[in-house]
Enzyme design. Structure first.
Site, PDB file in Angstrom:
ATOM      1  N   CYS B  53     -18.673  79.317-105.935  1.00 35.73           N
ATOM      2  CA  CYS B  53     -17.917  78.868-107.104  1.00 35.73           C
ATOM      3  C   CYS B  53     -18.813  78.697-108.333  1.00 35.73           C
ATOM      4  O   CYS B  53     -18.339  78.650-109.448  1.00 35.73           O
ATOM      5  CB  CYS B  53     -17.114  77.610-106.798  1.00 35.73           C
ATOM      6  N   PRO B 121     -27.235  71.255-100.065  1.00 37.67           N
ATOM      7  CA  PRO B 121     -27.643  72.062 -98.919  1.00 37.67           C
ATOM      8  C   PRO B 121     -26.775  73.300 -98.647  1.00 37.67           C
ATOM      9  O   PRO B 121     -27.183  74.156 -97.884  1.00 37.67           O
ATOM     10  CB  PRO B 121     -27.524  71.084 -97.750  1.00 37.67           C
ATOM     11  N   MET B 199     -10.788  55.745-106.325  1.00 38.47           N
ATOM     12  CA  MET B 199     -12.210  55.633-105.983  1.00 38.47           C
ATOM     13  C   MET B 199     -12.400  55.007-104.605  1.00 38.47           C
ATOM     14  O   MET B 199     -13.242  55.432-103.818  1.00 38.47           O
ATOM     15  CB  MET B 199     -12.930  54.757-107.024  1.00 38.47           C
TER      16      MET B 199
END
Lengths: 268, 454
Positions: B53, B121, B199
């Site tokens: 992306c 990663p 959140m």
């Protein structure tokens, strides 16, 4: 021969200590496994050394101050391996191994002055001393966990995280580890004090208020209070860690009094 | 045909907006179509296409820069259906790198130094997938094979020798990491959400990923609590039960819209006594705050508000930047090693051919001379042979040293061609040979086989 194996063990421990310090200070994480294996080798050599002593000079020889230090070193190192298996504490090795090296080195240095007292021939005193040493070794280990706890707790409270923080076990693990070590060491230490009192009663017609007796009782009371309050009111965390360190001061004082006496210092 | 080199054409999150990247994105059938198309092109020797992306990158090897770019651009234009006019736009966002620069970029990408989130990663896995996809359609040859594997091992070095991937860089992730610092394993730990904000939900999901099993949600509106509980497989409670819930929870996330603090220090003190001082991790992400700041001073209470968490995130980001500098040094080192290796692979056959040529001439001429010098005894004949040998080796020495230096510096192809031309050397298959010898051995920094005695 009497000094070769203990010296070898001390050297192997030193290698393991260097590797563990490399893990924490040099950020060499891959070294933690070789460090643990090296420690295992050191413990095996060390056990052979202790066995050799018991074989040639009798089990009582382990109750002398010179070899007693070595016994404590083995208990601390062995206890760490067991704790490591249970809690995965690779980084704590950098705390534990320097102490193991120190104790073993002291024992090796002191070895030439080794002599088995005539008093040590009876089993009562030998069991008293050896169990006291094992108990003390476990308390040493608990104190190291307490120091690590206090460092980790401080980092979490201040919300400032250095490199060391990344590598220490969690506060909860350290807290439980310290508690378990004391819970195991306490009955052993209690037995040691009981046997010591009994011996003193038989030989000196009553418990004398010698310095080491005083220190022993004070440290025993601290550990007893620690265990008791944890169950009732839940004294854990920072208070427990502080008490663990206070208890160790008492235990270390007992050992030091014996050591100083053995080297001829008059403590009255 | 000497002068085969690495090239990279690509766009990434820095050079192109999403609108451009999404038009160029090559996934599934489109990826295969472009690979197949490039494979059929004379101008492109090998190709690997990395499409994520944040980037679309085509790594190729080719002999002619202009022709290679033309072929690639044609393939993209056709398969991504970029109409006329659009190509001008996409070229504006595109970077073209050649040779060492292309290799350097590949190594940086693999090591996550070029990622939007430094040290993330996923990129290495994505690159491995891209490589496998290209290999499957037969688009990978010895050169890209070698470069990819060296990129993977550079990335592995970066990951083990630096801490670039450590320290969470989102508030929710940092909260989960802190929880592990307090409790160790999060298995079986109880999470309590007070207030059902977005959140809080995100943080709860992170904690769940980290292993927490029990989730309780307390909210003023039980309906909303129930909805979230259903989504997260938790249990909903009315807010009135808060004191009781706090006695059992390990990790508490508060995010209510309450104008005043819900939890005060003296309340918490009572609760901590009931908990027998078991540690509690309080995460207050509400503004205004739900938890009185003084609560954090109590023993065994770890209180973090939004600012605290954001501070940890900022520290971690700074730490990753510092680590990125160390990582860059590793990447530079690995690129240098690779370039040297490639250089040697190009130079070695030339040096070998040069030596063979000189010594063939020597042997021929010595033999001819000795035939005319029949009267010489064995000793004299040996002197003549030694003379010719010494002469040849002395003459060979300076060019051999110079060629070796080229190898270390990355040989300029023109120089090699000049040497071959001057001495009339014919190499069967220059340069592309050496990389073919050990294509699959990941991370094996094998130098080329024929080592020179210079």
């Amino acid at each position: 021969m009497q000094i070769v194996l203990p010296l070898l063990a001390a050297l192997v421990y030193a290698v393991s200590a260097a590797l563990y310090l490399g893990v924490v200070l040099g950020e060499r994480r891959a070294w933690s496994r070789p460090a643990l294996i090296t420690l295992g080798v050191g413990l095996a050599v060390h056990l052979a050394a202790l066995g050799g002593w018991a074989w040639s000079d009798g089990v009582a020889s382990l109750a002398t101050i010179q070899r007693g230090l070595s016994l404590v070193a083995w208990v601390v190192g062995g206890g760490f391996v067991v704790a490591h298996a249970a809690y995965k504490l690779r980084s704590l090795g950098s705390f534990v191994l320097p102490l193991v090296v120190l104790l073993q080195a002291l024992s090796v240095i002191a070895e030439p002055g080794f002599a088995v007292d005539r008093e040590l021939q009876g089993p009562l005193l030998v069991i008293h001393i050896i169990s006291a040493l094992i108990g003390s070794g476990l308390f040493f280990l608990a104190a190291l966990a307490a120091v690590a706890y206090l460092l980790q707790e401080r980092a979490l409270k201040r919300k400032r995280f250095g490199g060391l923080f990344e590598r220490l076990p969690s506060v909860d693990v350290l807290d439980r580890l310290g508690y378990r070590l004391i819970a195991i060491g306490f009955p052993i230490y209690t037995g040691a004090i009981g046997l010591g009192s009994l011996w003193a009663w038989e030989h000196e017609g009553g418990a004398t208020l010698e310095l080491q007796y005083l220190f022993a009782v004070v440290s025993w009371l601290i550990y007893a209070a620690l265990l008791q309050s944890r169950v009732t009111t839940g004294w854990r965390g920072r208070r427990a860690a502080t008490l663990t360190l206070a208890g160790l001061v008492g235990t270390a004082a007992v050992l030091s009094t014996y050591a100083l006496r053995a080297w001829g210092v008059d403590l009255g | 045909m000497h002068g085969m080199e690495y090239a990279l054409f690509g766009v990434n999150h820095r050079t192109a907006p999403l609108a451009v990247r999404e038009r160029l994105a090559l996934n599934g059938p489109r990826l295969e179509a472009v690979l197949q198309r490039l494979r059929g092109q004379e101008a492109v020797e090998e190709a690997v296409i990395l499409s994520t992306c944040n980037r679309v990158e085509l790594y190729i090897t080719a002999a002619d820069r202009q022709a290679a770019w033309q072929a690639t651009a044609d393939a993209l234009r056709e398969i991504c259906e970029l109409g006329p006019g659009a190509e001008v736009d996409f070229e504006r966002h595109l970077y073209k790198l050649w040779g060492v620069d292309a290799i350097g970029h590949l190594f940086r990408v693999a090591s996550s130094l070029d990622s939007m989130v430094l040290g993330e990663p996923q990129i290495l896995g994505q690159l491995k997938t891209a490589y496998a996809a290209a290999a499957e359609v037969g688009a990978v040859g010895p050169r890209l094979n070698r470069a990819m594997h060296r990129a993977f091992s550079a990335a592995k070095r970066v990951r083990t020798e630096t801490q670039i991937g450590e320290g969470g860089i989102s508030v929710a992730y940092v909260a989960a990491q802190l929880a592990e610092r307090i409790f160790g394993s999060l298995k079986g730990r109880q999470v309590l959400l007070v207030g059902a904000g977005e959140m809080a939900e995100l943080a709860a999901r992170h904690l769940k990923d980290a292993g927490t099993t029990e989730l309780t949600i307390a909210n003023r509106s039980l309906e909303r609590a129930q909805a979230l509980a259903d989504a997260l497989q938790g249990v909903a409670h009315p807010l009135e039960e808060l004191p009781h819930l706090l006695e059992v929870a390990d990790i508490v996330i508060t995010s209510t819209g309450s104008p005043r603090a819900l939890l005060r220090r003296r309340h918490l003190q009572t609760i901590m006594r009931a908990r027998k001082q078991r540690p509690i991790f309080l995460i207050d992400i509400a503004v205004p705050r739900d938890i009185e700041p003084g609560c954090g001073e109590l023993d065994n209470v770890y209180l973090y508000d939004v600012d605290d968490l954001q501070q940890v995130v900022a520290d971690n980001v700074a730490e990753r930047r510092r680590e990125a500098e160390r990582a860059q040094r590793i990447v530079t080192e690995e690129v240098e090693r690779f370039v040297q290796w490639i250089g040697e692979a190009d130079v070695v056959p030339t040096v070998v051919a040069l030596r063979e040529r000189f010594h063939a001439v020597r042997a021929q001429e010595v033999e001819r001379a000795l035939r005319k010098l029949q009267h010489l005894d064995e000793h004299d004949r040996r002197v003549v042979e030694a003379l010719a040998n010494a002469l040849t080796n002395k003459l060979l020495h300076p060019p051999s040293v110079a060629l070796k230096r080229y190898a270390q510096e990355g040989a300029p192809p023109e120089a090699l061609e000049l040497v071959r031309d001057l001495f009339d050397l014919h190499l069967p298959q220059p340069s592309a040979e050496a990389p073919a010898e050990a294509p699959a051995a990941e991370g094996a920094p094998a130098p080329p086989a024929p080592r020179l005695r210079l």
